[in-house]
Design an enzyme around this catalytic site. Sequence first.
Site, short mmCIF file in Angstrom:
data_model
loop_
_atom_site.label_atom_id
_atom_site.label_comp_id
_atom_site.label_asym_id
_atom_site.label_seq_id
_atom_site.Cartn_x
_atom_site.Cartn_y
_atom_site.Cartn_z
N ASP A 207 56.24 -7.80 43.51
CA ASP A 207 56.08 -7.23 42.17
C ASP A 207 55.87 -8.34 41.13
O ASP A 207 56.57 -9.36 41.16
CB ASP A 207 57.35 -6.44 41.82
N GLU A 268 51.15 -8.45 43.90
CA GLU A 268 50.66 -7.71 42.73
C GLU A 268 50.51 -8.75 41.62
O GLU A 268 51.49 -9.18 41.02
CB GLU A 268 51.65 -6.64 42.29
O1 TEU Z 1 53.94 -3.78 37.33
C1 TEU Z 1 53.61 -5.01 36.72
C2 TEU Z 1 52.64 -4.99 35.68
O2 TEU Z 1 52.29 -6.06 35.24
C3 TEU Z 1 52.16 -3.70 35.19
O3 TEU Z 1 52.94 -3.35 34.09
C4 TEU Z 1 50.75 -3.83 34.80
O4 TEU Z 1 50.59 -4.77 33.79
C5 TEU Z 1 50.24 -2.53 34.28
O5 TEU Z 1 50.75 -1.50 35.06
C6 TEU Z 1 48.75 -2.50 34.32
O6 TEU Z 1 48.32 -1.25 34.00
C7 TEU Z 1 55.00 -3.82 38.21
C8 TEU Z 1 55.28 -2.46 38.81
O7 TEU Z 1 54.19 -2.05 39.58
C9 TEU Z 1 55.64 -1.52 37.71
O8 TEU Z 1 55.84 -0.23 38.17
C10 TEU Z 1 56.90 -2.03 37.05
O9 TEU Z 1 57.21 -1.24 35.94
C11 TEU Z 1 56.75 -3.48 36.60
O10 TEU Z 1 56.18 -4.30 37.61
C12 TEU Z 1 58.09 -4.08 36.27
O11 TEU Z 1 58.80 -4.34 37.44
#
Ligand code: TEU
Length: 541
Positions: A207, A268
């Site tokens: 993540d 990610e």
């Molecule tokens: O998402 C990371 C993240 O950077 C997202 O917020 C991204 O920028 C955005 O969705 C783009 O549209 C991850 C997880 O997938 C998310 O569900 C969590 O909320 C976030 O990390 C925090 O852990």
Amino acid sequence: MTDDDPNWWRSAVTYQIYIRSFADSDGDGIGDVNGIRSRLRYLADLGVDALWINPWYPSPQADAGYDVADYRDIEPLFGTLGDGRAMVDEAHQLGLRVLLDIVPNHTSDEHRWFQEALAAEPGSPERARYLFRPGKGDDADQPPNDWVSEFGGTAWTRIRQPDGEWYLHLFDAKQPDLNWDNEEVRSEFLDVLRFWFDSGVDGFRIDVAHGLLKAPGLPDLGSEFKRVEGAPPKAGHPHWDQPGVPDIYRAWREVGETYDPPRVFVAEAWVSSVARLADYLGPDCLHTAFDFHVTRCRWDAAQLREAIGNSLAAHQLVGAPVTWVLSNHDIDRHVTRYGRGPTGDPLHGRPDEPVDIALGTRRARAAILLELALPGTVYLYQGEELGLPQVNDIPESMLADPVWERSGHTRRGRDGCRVPIPWTTGGPSLGFGGAAPWLPQPADWSQLSVEAEEADDDSMLHHYRKALHLRRVLPELRTDDHRWLDLGDEVIAFTRGDRFACIVNFGEQPVDTPAGEVLIASASIDGGIPRDTATWIDLGR
Ligand code: TEU
């Protein structure tokens, strides 16, 4: 496990399970581990190779589990460690690998470490695991810098202790950022990896993989790096994709390599270019990273062709497969995205924006054939195999995503892609389990349920199953070979090996179907391949 190929991850299709919304075994309205166990056969029959499960650790659920209070256990709402181990074993027996989701950028504020930090003094080793700073201004009542939370508002919260320090949280205030310059933080996560690898887990999705290091001195964003909704961060950003982040993962890879079979990773990482993404990949770093540059494209031949070409080229340089993804739990479902007009944020539309769902569905049927025909590895998001659209009318009182509150009710957040799966045509929660799912399902989802789609040979579900099974038996789809065919600006076409061709028509003019056997088509291709239609052809050479 059915398949001992150590390179399985190079061409695998992985199904993302958003555990809260997949299947609820105990009727409390929230999906759980035993719910997953009860549906493993469905996933094996679908034809996927692996599962990625969103965070299942003990958590106050301030951000649906991305606020982890204990990295070595399972949230009681979801089940027990015993249930988790049984799930992994049963998945393996069906030939499915299992990836978990590790959250290294931040913990929950209810994690033991953060509680210890609050109880300790400024400058203590306990505070040094996080990013505490004094505030600005005469009363230190201004945040230490101008960084903003991804979810809205400032990225700093002042603690109530008499010293009045502030801590950094790039997401919710209940998700304090860890300090990755701290050796204890680094070694703790290596140990967490070992904990799950020892119990048979095959790998991790990482993540916010691009966020771990922050520029020394925590400089302001200023105007140059000001957050723009829907845009990727620019190169040189003070808290995204800092130099040195990939080195953290070299140590993770070393841990993964000590296991047999070696454990794998997918990052990610929202970075400025696919070249930056490639920096995280390679034989001594991560195996794979989601390619969001292609996800961001609209349904447009030129945009997609360019993004796909760039991705293939950049990944080839480091010997890594591209990781294609159409949807996930953070972005609007692609049936809806592809049914919208050509302007606005490509990933998050306005809830009142006009959508042509029939058009989006037609394009989604074509998109999956395009995606599954490309070299590389593919992630499917639960429910896309049913053609589920974004739900834009969840009552405000039920919105659970912290984005809704933190944005001052200006962004509804991501709940619309997280609505529980409809399994049956009837029953109180369409077979999800229990009477009241944590988010309400639209009544017409009965027609998009697994049961309804099983009964309809033309459904999205049958289309996915057929394509996934074909992908398994066509050996050329597991090679790197990919050659573009020029069939005009409005067509994306390519071959894999000597006899396989994929053709996608985006233009008004039908495209002649080449001679050969039609393996699959996303719509009828009698009389040529019409607009928004894809097909796979065995050229028979
Ligand atoms: O998402 C990371 C993240 O950077 C997202 O917020 C991204 O920028 C955005 O969705 C783009 O549209 C991850 C997880 O997938 C998310 O569900 C969590 O909320 C976030 O990390 C925090 O852990």
